[in-house]
Design a protein around this motif. Structure first.
Motif, PDB file in Angstrom:
ATOM      1  N   VAL A   1      45.948  37.171  50.068  1.00  0.00           N
ATOM      2  CA  VAL A   1      44.759  37.884  51.067  1.00  0.00           C
ATOM      3  C   VAL A   1      43.513  38.612  50.473  1.00  0.00           C
ATOM      4  O   VAL A   1      42.225  38.810  50.505  1.00  0.00           O
ATOM      5  N   LEU A   2      43.836  39.166  49.037  1.00  0.00           N
ATOM      6  CA  LEU A   2      43.245  39.544  48.229  1.00  0.00           C
ATOM      7  C   LEU A   2      42.355  38.973  47.366  1.00  0.00           C
ATOM      8  O   LEU A   2      42.826  38.335  47.579  1.00  0.00           O
ATOM      9  N   PRO A   3      41.373  39.803  47.311  1.00  0.00           N
ATOM     10  CA  PRO A   3      40.261  38.611  46.380  1.00  0.00           C
ATOM     11  C   PRO A   3      41.164  37.978  45.343  1.00  0.00           C
ATOM     12  O   PRO A   3      40.436  37.247  45.073  1.00  0.00           O
ATOM     13  N   PRO A   4      41.954  38.681  44.146  1.00  0.00           N
ATOM     14  CA  PRO A   4      42.829  37.955  43.269  1.00  0.00           C
ATOM     15  C   PRO A   4      43.013  36.303  43.623  1.00  0.00           C
ATOM     16  O   PRO A   4      42.786  35.261  43.470  1.00  0.00           O
ATOM     17  N   GLY A   5      43.675  36.281  44.853  1.00  0.00           N
ATOM     18  CA  GLY A   5      43.878  35.470  45.522  1.00  0.00           C
ATOM     19  C   GLY A   5      43.218  34.043  45.510  1.00  0.00           C
ATOM     20  O   GLY A   5      43.095  32.993  46.096  1.00  0.00           O
ATOM     21  N   ALA A   6      41.454  34.679  46.405  1.00  0.00           N
ATOM     22  CA  ALA A   6      40.076  33.837  46.239  1.00  0.00           C
ATOM     23  C   ALA A   6      40.255  33.184  44.756  1.00  0.00           C
ATOM     24  O   ALA A   6      39.662  32.451  45.228  1.00  0.00           O
ATOM     25  N   PHE A   7      40.232  33.948  43.995  1.00  0.00           N
ATOM     26  CA  PHE A   7      39.579  33.433  42.916  1.00  0.00           C
ATOM     27  C   PHE A   7      41.106  31.990  42.134  1.00  0.00           C
ATOM     28  O   PHE A   7      40.183  30.810  41.920  1.00  0.00           O
ATOM     29  N   VAL A   8      42.133  32.283  42.590  1.00  0.00           N
ATOM     30  CA  VAL A   8      42.751  31.602  41.879  1.00  0.00           C
ATOM     31  C   VAL A   8      42.530  30.282  43.295  1.00  0.00           C
ATOM     32  O   VAL A   8      42.657  28.979  42.357  1.00  0.00           O
ATOM     33  N   GLY A   9      42.628  30.812  44.000  1.00  0.00           N
ATOM     34  CA  GLY A   9      42.713  29.560  44.748  1.00  0.00           C
ATOM     35  C   GLY A   9      41.353  28.230  45.362  1.00  0.00           C
ATOM     36  O   GLY A   9      41.504  27.060  44.750  1.00  0.00           O
ATOM     37  N   LEU A  10      40.222  28.961  44.390  1.00  0.00           N
ATOM     38  CA  LEU A  10      39.059  28.210  43.792  1.00  0.00           C
ATOM     39  C   LEU A  10      39.064  27.267  42.852  1.00  0.00           C
ATOM     40  O   LEU A  10      38.650  26.596  42.862  1.00  0.00           O
ATOM     41  N   GLY A  11      39.815  28.413  41.671  1.00  0.00           N
ATOM     42  CA  GLY A  11      39.928  28.190  40.767  1.00  0.00           C
ATOM     43  C   GLY A  11      40.853  27.131  40.573  1.00  0.00           C
ATOM     44  O   GLY A  11      40.230  25.926  40.153  1.00  0.00           O
ATOM     45  N   LEU A  12      41.870  26.907  41.769  1.00  0.00           N
ATOM     46  CA  LEU A  12      42.932  25.016  42.207  1.00  0.00           C
ATOM     47  C   LEU A  12      42.110  24.745  42.722  1.00  0.00           C
ATOM     48  O   LEU A  12      42.006  23.102  41.904  1.00  0.00           O
ATOM     49  N   LEU A  13      41.191  24.675  43.503  1.00  0.00           N
ATOM     50  CA  LEU A  13      40.263  23.567  43.891  1.00  0.00           C
ATOM     51  C   LEU A  13      39.727  22.898  42.778  1.00  0.00           C
ATOM     52  O   LEU A  13      38.994  21.547  42.589  1.00  0.00           O
ATOM     53  N   ILE A  14      38.542  23.407  42.224  1.00  0.00           N
ATOM     54  CA  ILE A  14      37.549  23.389  40.873  1.00  0.00           C
ATOM     55  C   ILE A  14      38.566  21.972  40.586  1.00  0.00           C
ATOM     56  O   ILE A  14      38.285  21.383  39.800  1.00  0.00           O
ATOM     57  N   ALA A  15      39.705  22.286  39.696  1.00  0.00           N
ATOM     58  CA  ALA A  15      40.456  21.822  38.322  1.00  0.00           C
ATOM     59  C   ALA A  15      41.159  20.482  39.970  1.00  0.00           C
ATOM     60  O   ALA A  15      41.304  19.993  38.670  1.00  0.00           O
ATOM     61  N   LEU A  16      41.117  20.706  40.622  1.00  0.00           N
ATOM     62  CA  LEU A  16      41.451  19.254  41.518  1.00  0.00           C
ATOM     63  C   LEU A  16      40.960  18.177  41.363  1.00  0.00           C
ATOM     64  O   LEU A  16      40.746  18.184  41.282  1.00  0.00           O
ATOM     65  N   LYS A  17      39.194  18.551  41.992  1.00  0.00           N
ATOM     66  CA  LYS A  17      38.792  18.019  41.955  1.00  0.00           C
ATOM     67  C   LYS A  17      37.742  17.381  40.172  1.00  0.00           C
ATOM     68  O   LYS A  17      37.494  15.964  40.342  1.00  0.00           O
TER      69      LYS A  17
END
Length: 238
Positions: A189-205
């Protein structure tokens, strides 16, 4: 500048040149408000409206604006549409507007919107510019929703919570709870989770793009050898 085909514009906005996953623009609101799906949808729709309106307006006036005032004119157009989106949210989704807070007015400074106005809308006719704005907005909205869903599910154990803030009382019971007695994971829920989530999406793409590229490379030798065989057969007959 040669106008892209509709298929190329759609592919660029949704995947090839996605503003969040490829251009990596608009990260400030993207990372800040995607703690839930409803927040992501609210900001995504507002951004989509502004992109469509600003792209269309910039394309219409592109031949009448002096080069020296081009960027200030674009910013004024974008700010006008952001004001309209802000007033509409205040009128119809006031509680959600309060949650999103400063990130609605900050759409004016979203580099993805100004970038599309300058790079595409100012150089193309209205219809392609309109389509480009819609596809870029939908691509940004899709990333917002996926990231918001990921963070909400992992962080709170719910999906579509508080959807009534956007769609009214009919959506008050849309919340999905896949897990009973789920222990909240504050990290997501905090900002670090946002960075991790976006990084995973970019890696998936990037992984999907790599697989597509490898399959195309594997298919090329077969087509090349088939072409050379046809050439040899033709030469023998002649």
């Amino acid at each position: 500048m040669a106008t892209k085909s509709s298929a190329e514009i759609i592919r660029d906005g949704l995947w090839t040149n996605n503003p969040a996953l490829v251009q990596v623009l608009g990260l400030c609101p993207l990372l800040a408000v995607t703690s839930t799906v409803v927040n992501a949808i609210g900001l995504g729709i507002a951004t989509l409206m502004v992109l469509i309106g600003s792209n269309l307006s910039v394309s219409i006036i592109r031949n009448f604006v002096n080069e020296s005032v081009r960027l200030p004119a674009f910013v004024m157009i974008i700010a006008s549409f952001v004001t309209c989106a802000e007033l509409l949210m205040q009128a119809f989704t006031y509680e959600l507007y309060q949650i999103l807070g400063i990130f609605i007015p900050l759409i004016v400074t979203n580099c993805a919107i100004l970038g599309r106005a300058d790079a595409f809308a100012s150089k193309n006719p209205p219809l392609p510019a309109l389509l480009d704005g819609a596809m870029m907005g939908l691509g940004f909205l899709a990333v917002l929703v996926v990231l918001g869903g990921m963070r909400e599910l992992v962080g709170q154990g719910t999906l579509f919570a508080d959807m009534h803030l956007l769609l009214g009382p009919m959506a008050s019971d849309w919340v999905i709870r896949p897990f009973e007695h789920y222990p909240d994971m504050l990290f997501m829920v905090l900002p670090p989770g946002a960075f991790v989530g976006l990084g995973l999406l970019i890696a998936l793409k990037n992984g999907i793009d790599h697989q597509i590229k490898e399959r195309r490379k594997a298919a090329e030798p077969a087509s090349t050898s088939a072409g050379s065989k046809r050439v040899r057969v033709t030469g023998t007959i002649s």
